[in-house]
Design an enzyme around this catalytic site. Structure first.
Site, PDB file in Angstrom:
ATOM      1  N   ASP A 610       0.770  -1.245   0.000  1.00 15.54           N
ATOM      2  CA  ASP A 610       0.000   0.000   0.000  1.00 15.54           C
ATOM      3  C   ASP A 610       0.806   1.303   0.000  1.00 15.54           C
ATOM      4  O   ASP A 610       1.191   1.799  -1.038  1.00 15.54           O
ATOM      5  CB  ASP A 610      -0.982  -0.006   1.184  1.00 15.54           C
ATOM      6  CG  ASP A 610      -2.054  -1.079   1.032  1.00 15.54           C
ATOM      7  OD1 ASP A 610      -1.777  -2.076   0.348  1.00 15.54           O
ATOM      8  OD2 ASP A 610      -3.147  -0.932   1.582  1.00 15.54           O
ATOM      9  N   GLU A 872      -3.482  -7.221  13.042  1.00 14.48           N
ATOM     10  CA  GLU A 872      -3.003  -7.022  11.674  1.00 14.48           C
ATOM     11  C   GLU A 872      -1.536  -6.601  11.661  1.00 14.48           C
ATOM     12  O   GLU A 872      -0.758  -7.013  10.810  1.00 14.48           O
ATOM     13  CB  GLU A 872      -3.864  -5.932  11.021  1.00 14.48           C
ATOM     14  CG  GLU A 872      -3.528  -5.638   9.575  1.00 14.48           C
ATOM     15  CD  GLU A 872      -4.469  -4.595   8.976  1.00 14.48           C
ATOM     16  OE1 GLU A 872      -5.228  -3.975   9.738  1.00 14.48           O
ATOM     17  OE2 GLU A 872      -4.439  -4.424   7.753  1.00 14.48           O
TER      18      GLU A 872
END
Ligand SMILES: *[C@@H]1O[C@H](CO)[C@@H](O)[C@H](O)[C@H]1NC(C)=O
Ligand SMILES: *[C@@H]1O[C@H](CO)[C@@H](O)[C@H](O)[C@H]1NC(C)=O
Ligand SMILES: *[C@@H]1O[C@H](CO)[C@@H](O)[C@H](O)[C@H]1NC(C)=O
Length: 902
Positions: A610, A872
């Protein structure tokens, strides 16, 4: 993750009657749905047609008997619990719970159904799950502590897919003030198809008591269970845990609702929670105002029901069992089987399943974990008093975490059916549907990402294939069958209305020129290695007295790879052509936006990383180091698969040549080694002189709303972008090490001297290959860069974009946080160099490996205990889990890290 973060969709009531909201939501959803369908006339180019090759999911091993055993499962990834069939139109069930006596249940929509971080559960997750027949989940929701056990069984006379039981132990959370006296659990069944025969709600009449006999809640017939044997029944029973005297007063009560969704599929099924709330609210309004506040379903059913909800309300503690039976003939056949499916008869099978899971876990991972946790017996330091490091997590906690990690990966597996939306034309053009297809897959996170992600899946399968290779092949087969005629696989799979309902519209559309790391080659390479080893042993004559079972298993691996070959070749070719870089053997992630005016550094979603910083000014001259290294892995895997299958040399040679070229250190160094700094890097048009300016602007409010202030960001460039190596040290810089492209120091002299010339100007590699590797290991373990107390951070502390926001709305994501997938790959590589390196390289790699592994275990195991979840990502300063949770996709690799399985 390869996707920007999404807000958790929480809806508030704000004083509007629920019936109205539910109605409006349903109408809006239906309108959007039909509008989408109405525009669907497209010409089918190669983008929208499947690759012409035999399907991997059609392999013999996935035959009717296999499908039958896999028919039912906890395949509704996005719910706290839901069973469904692995069929395009499923027979589905789900679970909800709430406090029937609390006004806030209505006011705040406090009914638990979809797994959501907004619900704020202290913890929830599978403690055990084998991916096939058994699972045990504990959900801690304030003062409610629910233990849910699921067990599938195939008794004599059971129909397609077998039977299943669910036990709910409804208790109070220890250490919580006791506010709630009762709990309502709702189990519902729905049919995405039109039922084959009318359902009967409460076929034996009203149910006043769930003891001491099981009560029939529902019978029906569904095409999802196959042609002939489509009849099924749902029963419930309460466990008599209390002394008989108090029995009468403490029995659970049952309320229900049965309705037809004909003409409203799939919306009613998606909005079942709203339906529940609105009908309970209606019933409440019909009551005299003096009555106590109590929420109950209205107790009514239409004759053509295909959605039925049963609300079981109990004083806590209580235990309630549900049993679903299917039947080839008459459902009444199942009455004998019922005895073992609920009530006291279920105790034994559940205990046995739990013990069997624990035993199997021990065999597959537990013994490895125990061995790996033993203090190293070093000859000269044997007398050292602190042999066991003080802050090393204790073995029991490691095993518990590893078990939960594996179980959550398995227990979150989902079955989805539908079409991706794909843009085939220019920006702004109408997207078109991909062909409808099934996907059976693990998911990264039940609350945040309950759907398939291509590059996550490669990591998931590294763990899954060690637990159950057949299950793993099934998943990879589904993914490979999603390949189009060009060799492309969409990276985010949002299939079916249930999955789509959880994704904001701007993230739904997939672009056919966008890649995602081909990480599926990691588990596939593992299979090829398995086959290669077996062949080697066969030629050497060192094969262990091969039992029939392992021979059959090898045969299945071979059949799988053979069937997968044309698809893998097409996939490789798609990368090799569409993601080719500006120079020979260089690669570039396509899809970066050069016009992204609000981003400090235009995102590279396709890379999976990302916001990891790349060249500041995206253009065609970029060379991406990580993609080139992924291609080296893919080429080597292709060469190994081809060889292990004994394919003609002509078919394999191009991949062998590609592998050699991509692992050639001289070329790698020429394209990606920044000699001045001695680090591997991306190349592109770049300047460090950029900054994000955040301004507050006033935007017009919506209908009847006042104008609002909003922060918007704009990037300001003050420097002059130049072609150069991108000076950001982080995960991308580690890829030559990760993919084992650095010399071990044991290469024959030819390679070593090539390595020496690779860096003619650099002092780093001048002394030969091993020096370069040692120098890279030194960078790896430098605490001022990536090496933190808690694991490897994604971006060096010294990097200019370390922990920097990318826009006003995007906090840093891959800019310093610790991610477990990359940490795992680094450990895997260090373990390789520790085994194969020259003495010096091996010693440095082993030391780094052991220390990094110890830190990661401490972070993950300690975090799970303290925070109740796996996360995460982890903060590099505090070690705390951050962002989505539970995140038991690649963070579940903690199991392999604990067992030292690479
Ligand atoms: C919830 O119940 C389970 C099963 O009895 C138990 O092991 C666990 O400690 C309980 N958790 C809390 C927080 O009460
Ligand atoms: C990849 O592309 C290059 C450049 O077009 C070509 O030379 C090479 O043969 C391709 N590799 C494979 C394995 O197809
Ligand atoms: C490699 O070179 C060294 C000296 O530079 C020599 O001693 C050694 O024998 C060579 N090894 C091989 C395999 O050629």
């Amino acid at each position: 993750m390869a996707q920007a973060k999404k807000g958790d969709k929480q809806k508030g009531l704000g004083g509007v009657p629920i019936t109205y909201i539910a109605g409006a939501l349903l109408a809006a959803a239906a309108a959007a749905f039909f509008a989408l369908r109405g525009r669907a006339h497209f010409t089918k180019g190669p983008i929208l047609t499947p690759l012409k090759a035999p399907k991997v999911t059609d392999l013999l091993e996935f035959d009717a008997a296999y499908k039958d055993r896999m028919l039912w499962g906890s395949y509704r990834s996005g719910l706290y619990f839901g069973m469904r069939t692995r069929t395009p139109k499923g027979l589905v069930s789900g679970l909800m719970w709430f406090d029937p006596d609390d006004f806030q249940t209505l006011q705040q929509y406090r009914v638990r159904h979809e797994a959501s971080q907004g619900d704020g559960l202290a913890s929830y997750g599978w403690k055990r799950h084998d991916g096939r027949t058994y699972g045990q989940q504990v959900l801690v929701d304030n003062d409610y502590n629910i233990t849910l056990s699921m067990l599938k069984s195939f008794g004599e006379g059971s129909g397609p897919g077998g039977d299943w039981s669910v036990r709910l132990q409804l208790r109070r959370t220890s250490g919580m003030p006791t506010q709630r006296r009762r709990i309502s659990v709702v189990i519902y069944m729905g049919d995405e198809d039109t039922p084959r025969e009318p359902w009967q709600v409460l076929p034996d009449g009203e149910v006043t008591d769930l003891r001491p006999q099981p009560a029939a809640l529902l019978t029906g017939g569904s095409a999802a269970l196959g042609r002939g044997g489509a009849r099924w029944a749902l029963h419930a029973m309460e466990q008599a845990t209390e002394p008989p005297a108090s029995r009468r007063s403490r029995g659970c009560r049952v309320d229900y609702l049965g309705m037809s969704t004909e003409g409203h599929k799939p919306d009613y099924l998606l909005k079942v929670r709203e339906l529940l709330l609105s009908t309970m609210y209606e019933r409440l309004q019909r009551q005299p105002p003096s009555d106590k506040f109590r929420l109950y379903l209205p107790n009514g059913a239409t004759t053509n029901s295909d959605l039925a909800l049963f609300q079981v309300t109990c004083v806590i503690p209580s235990t309630v069992d549900f049993a679903f039976t299917s039947s080839s003939g008459d459902v009444s056949d199942s009455s004998e089987r019922l005895e073992g499916l609920l009530g006291p008869g279920l105790d034994g099978p559940l205990a046995a399943a739990e013990a069997a899971f624990d035993q199997r876990f021990d065999r597959v991972f537990g013994e490895g974990i125990a061995r790996a946790l033993q203090p190293q017996q070093q000859p000269d330091s044997a007398a050292s008093p602190d042999a066991s490091t003080p802050d090393a997590p204790d073995a029991a906690a490691v095993v518990e975490t590893a078990k939960a990690a594996l179980s959550n990966l398995l227990g979150s597996m989902g079955y989805f059916y539908g079409s991706s939306l794909v843009r085939t034309g220019p920006p702004g053009s109408e997207p078109a549907p991909y062909w409808p297809a099934p996907l059976f897959t693990a998911v990264p996170s039940r609350s945040f990402f309950p759907r398939g992600f291509l590059w996550d899946e490669g990591f998931h399968q590294l763990l899954l294939q060690r637990w159950e290779p057949a299950l793993s092949r099934d998943v990879i087969a589904h993914w490979l069958d999603l390949m189009n005629a060009q060799g492309w696989i969409p990276r985010e799979q949002i299939l079916g209305e249930e999955a789509r309902a959880r994704v904001p519209p701007e993230f739904v559309v997939q672009l056919p020129w966008h890649a995602n790391p081909p990480s599926l080659f990691l588990p596939i390479a593992h299979m090829a290695a398995q086959l290669g080893r077996a062949q080697q042993q066969a030629t050497d004559g060192t094969a262990a007295a091969s039992d029939a079972e392992s021979a059959a298993e090898l045969e299945r691996v071979r059949a799988f790879l053979r069937r997968a070959w044309p698809r893998l070749a097409a996939w490789y070719n798609w990368f090799n052509t569409t993601q080719a870089g500006p120079l020979p053997s260089s690669f570039r992630w396509h899809g970066r936006d050069p016009l992204a005016a609000s981003e400090l550094n235009p995102k590279t979603l396709t890379s999976g990383l990302d916001d990891y910083p790349r060249a500041s000014h995206p253009d065609d001259s970029e060379r991406h180091l990580d993609l080139r290294c992924w291609m080296a892995l893919a080429a080597q895997a292709m060469a190994d698969i081809g060889t292990s299958l004994g394919l003609p040399a002509a078919a394999v040679a191009r991949y062998a040549a590609a592998a050699e070229q991509l692992s050639d250190l001289r070329q790698l160094a020429a394209l990606h080694l920044d000699q001045g700094r001695g680090v591997f890097a991306d190349w592109g048009t770049h300047t460090e002189e950029v900054a994000l300016e955040v301004k507050s602007i006033v935007v017009p409010g919506g209908e009847g709303q006042p104008p609002q202030r909003r922060d918007v960001s704009e990037r300001v460039t003050t420097g002059w972008p130049q072609p150069q190596f991108v000076p950001q040290f982080g995960y991308v810089s580690l890829f030559p090490l990760i993919m084992r492209l650095l010399p071990t120091g044991r290469e024959p002299n030819a390679t070593a001297s090539a390595a020496a010339t690779a860096a003619t100007a650099g002092a780093t590699a001048a002394a030969g290959g091993a020096a370069l590797t040692l120098q890279q290991l030194q960078l790896l373990t430098d605490p001022s860069l990536l090496w933190s107390e808690h694991g490897l951070r994604s971006l060096a502390k010294t990097a200019s974009l370390y922990k920097k926001r990318n826009t006003a709305d995007d906090p840093p994501y891959w800019r310093g946080q610790i991610w477990i997938n990359v940490n795992y790959l680094v450990l895997r590589s260090l373990s390789y160099y520790a085994r194969h390196g020259s003495p010096e390289v091996a010693a440095a790699a082993a030391a780094a490996h052991d220390e990094l592994r110890r830190r990661l275990l401490r972070t993950l195991v300690g975090g799970y205990k303290r925070q109740g979840y796996l996360y995460e990502q982890y903060d590099d300063e505090s070690g705390r889990g951050t962002s989505s949770h539970p995140f038991t996709g690649w963070t579940a690799l903690v199991t392999l890290i604990a067992a030292q399985e690479y």
